[in-house]
Scaffold this motif. Structure first.
Motif, short mmCIF file in Angstrom:
data_model
loop_
_atom_site.label_atom_id
_atom_site.label_comp_id
_atom_site.label_asym_id
_atom_site.label_seq_id
_atom_site.Cartn_x
_atom_site.Cartn_y
_atom_site.Cartn_z
N VAL A 1 0.84 -1.20 0.00
CA VAL A 1 0.00 0.00 0.00
C VAL A 1 0.87 1.25 0.00
CG1 VAL A 1 -1.62 1.37 1.37
CG2 VAL A 1 -2.00 -1.08 1.07
N ILE A 2 1.95 1.21 0.79
CA ILE A 2 2.89 2.34 0.82
C ILE A 2 3.48 2.55 -0.56
CG2 ILE A 2 5.13 3.13 1.68
CD1 ILE A 2 4.46 1.73 4.32
N MET A 3 3.80 1.45 -1.24
CA MET A 3 4.38 1.55 -2.57
C MET A 3 3.40 2.17 -3.54
SD MET A 3 7.53 0.26 -2.98
CE MET A 3 7.43 1.89 -2.38
N TYR A 4 2.18 1.66 -3.51
CA TYR A 4 1.17 2.19 -4.42
C TYR A 4 0.87 3.66 -4.12
CZ TYR A 4 -0.19 -2.22 -6.63
OH TYR A 4 -0.22 -3.37 -7.38
N GLY A 5 0.99 4.05 -2.86
CA GLY A 5 0.68 5.43 -2.49
C GLY A 5 1.80 6.40 -2.76
N SER A 6 3.02 5.90 -2.97
CA SER A 6 4.17 6.78 -3.18
C SER A 6 4.00 7.75 -4.35
CB SER A 6 5.44 5.94 -3.38
OG SER A 6 5.74 5.23 -2.20
N PRO A 7 3.40 7.32 -5.47
CA PRO A 7 3.24 8.25 -6.59
C PRO A 7 2.32 9.43 -6.32
CG PRO A 7 3.10 5.98 -7.34
CD PRO A 7 3.03 5.94 -5.85
N PHE A 59 -5.03 -10.30 1.43
CA PHE A 59 -3.70 -9.70 1.44
C PHE A 59 -3.26 -9.35 0.02
CE2 PHE A 59 -3.37 -12.41 5.34
CZ PHE A 59 -3.39 -11.36 6.24
N VAL A 60 -3.92 -9.93 -0.95
CA VAL A 60 -3.60 -9.65 -2.35
C VAL A 60 -4.57 -8.65 -2.95
CG1 VAL A 60 -3.39 -10.61 -4.66
CG2 VAL A 60 -2.56 -11.92 -2.70
N TYR A 61 -5.86 -8.86 -2.77
CA TYR A 61 -6.80 -8.01 -3.50
C TYR A 61 -7.00 -6.62 -2.89
CZ TYR A 61 -10.64 -9.62 -0.33
OH TYR A 61 -11.44 -9.91 0.75
N VAL A 62 -6.84 -6.44 -1.61
CA VAL A 62 -7.05 -5.12 -1.01
C VAL A 62 -6.01 -4.11 -1.50
CG1 VAL A 62 -7.04 -3.78 1.12
CG2 VAL A 62 -8.22 -5.98 1.04
N CYS A 63 -4.72 -4.46 -1.33
CA CYS A 63 -3.67 -3.51 -1.72
C CYS A 63 -3.60 -3.33 -3.23
CB CYS A 63 -2.31 -3.97 -1.18
SG CYS A 63 -1.91 -5.68 -1.53
N ASN A 64 -3.87 -4.40 -3.99
CA ASN A 64 -3.81 -4.26 -5.44
C ASN A 64 -5.02 -3.54 -6.01
OD1 ASN A 64 -1.30 -5.69 -6.60
ND2 ASN A 64 -2.01 -7.08 -5.02
N GLY A 65 -6.15 -3.63 -5.31
CA GLY A 65 -7.30 -2.83 -5.72
C GLY A 65 -7.00 -1.35 -5.55
N PHE A 66 -6.31 -1.03 -4.46
CA PHE A 66 -5.86 0.35 -4.21
C PHE A 66 -4.92 0.80 -5.32
CE2 PHE A 66 -2.75 3.17 -1.93
CZ PHE A 66 -3.61 4.24 -1.76
N GLY A 67 -3.99 -0.09 -5.70
CA GLY A 67 -3.04 0.23 -6.75
C GLY A 67 -3.70 0.43 -8.10
N SER A 68 -4.72 -0.36 -8.37
CA SER A 68 -5.45 -0.24 -9.64
C SER A 68 -6.12 1.13 -9.75
CB SER A 68 -6.50 -1.35 -9.74
OG SER A 68 -7.26 -1.21 -10.93
N VAL A 69 -6.73 1.58 -8.67
CA VAL A 69 -7.39 2.90 -8.66
C VAL A 69 -6.38 4.02 -8.86
CG1 VAL A 69 -8.66 4.55 -7.24
CG2 VAL A 69 -9.32 2.14 -7.24
N LEU A 70 -5.24 3.95 -8.16
CA LEU A 70 -4.22 4.98 -8.30
C LEU A 70 -3.64 4.98 -9.71
CD1 LEU A 70 -2.23 4.95 -4.95
CD2 LEU A 70 -3.85 6.65 -5.78
#
Length: 249
Positions: free
Chosen positions: A142-148, A190-201
């Motif tokens: 999640v931190i990684m996906y949020g970095s951008p 543990f897979v779909y929550v953080c990657n769903g966040f990444g998909s939106v970003l």
């Protein structure tokens, strides 16, 4: 093999493919660094942090930690090697202050991963081990996906996408979406929550690129770029992703 199992494998393979492209997207940036023998205004922070994400996600995907996540280990293990190369190149050409910062992060990455791995093997078993490793990987994903988010603010402020590469944004979206579906099919939060966040970003980044793509060239890098960096990739978390400059899932 049922239809769900087949789809689970298909999206995992697609996630691995898009994840590989995501990890390779920064080669454009590093070609520029090598040619100019300078890291310019690019941030070095994303690379060691993505390395940590890859290591944790690869660990989570191992059979003795979680089941049916081998594809997660494959792509994140590959990503860890690629990220290590990026870190090495960045350290070689970065100014002293940035070099010290990146090396400090690398030390943190190695210490954090080693601690989590040792604790999970020596003190935890079964579902407790899976939850512990999955939670650790998901947090950093999640931190990684949020970095951008920082570079996205810079794009809005400067109305320029020079330091937000298109292909990076594209593969953040594709990779996050692939591993999101993979996680849903495998019933692995543990897979779909953080990657769903990444998909939106990733989708938001593509929207910004579409709006400001005509202003890609001709603007100097703002100081703020040093804080966020366009180098973010995703660690494909937990069978997952994120990635990066980014991918698992």
């Amino acid at each position: 093999m049922g239809a769900v199992s087949i789809l689970h494998t298909v999206f995992g393979v697609f996630g691995d493919a898009t994840g590989l492209f995501l990890f390779l997207a920064p080669t454009i940036t590093f070609k520029r660094i090598l040619n100019n023998k300078s890291t310019e205004q690019f941030s070095g922070i994303p690379y060691p942090m993505t390395l940590l994400n890859c290591l944790l996600s690869a660990w989570y995907g191992l059979p003795f930690v979680s089941e049916n996540n081998t594809l997660v280990t494959v792509i994140n293990g590959t990503g860890a090697v690629i990220e290590a190369i990026y870190v090495l190149i960045f350290v070689i050409y970065a100014p002293k202050k940035e070099k010290v910062k990146v090396l400090g992060l690398v030390a943190f990455v190695l210490a954090a991963f080693s601690s989590i791995a040792v604790v999970s093997v020596a003190a935890l078993h079964g579902k407790t081990r899976r939850y512990f490793c999955g939670f650790a990987a998901a947090v950093f994903s999640v931190i990684m996906y949020g970095s951008p988010l920082s570079i996205m603010r810079t794009v809005i402020r400067t109305k320029s996408v020079e330091f937000m590469p298109f292909f990076l944004s594209l593969f953040v979206f594709l990779c996050g979406t692939s591993w999101f579906i993979f996680g849903l099919l495998g019933n692995d939060p543990f897979v779909y929550v953080c990657n769903g966040f990444g998909s939106v970003l990733g989708a938001l980044q593509l929207i910004l690129y579409a709006i400001y793509r005509k202003n890609k060239d001709g603007k100097p890098a703002p100081v703020g770029v040093k804080d966020g960096g366009s180098g973010m990739e995703m660690g494909l978390n937990n069978g997952k992703s994120m990635t990066p400059e980014n991918s698992r899932s």
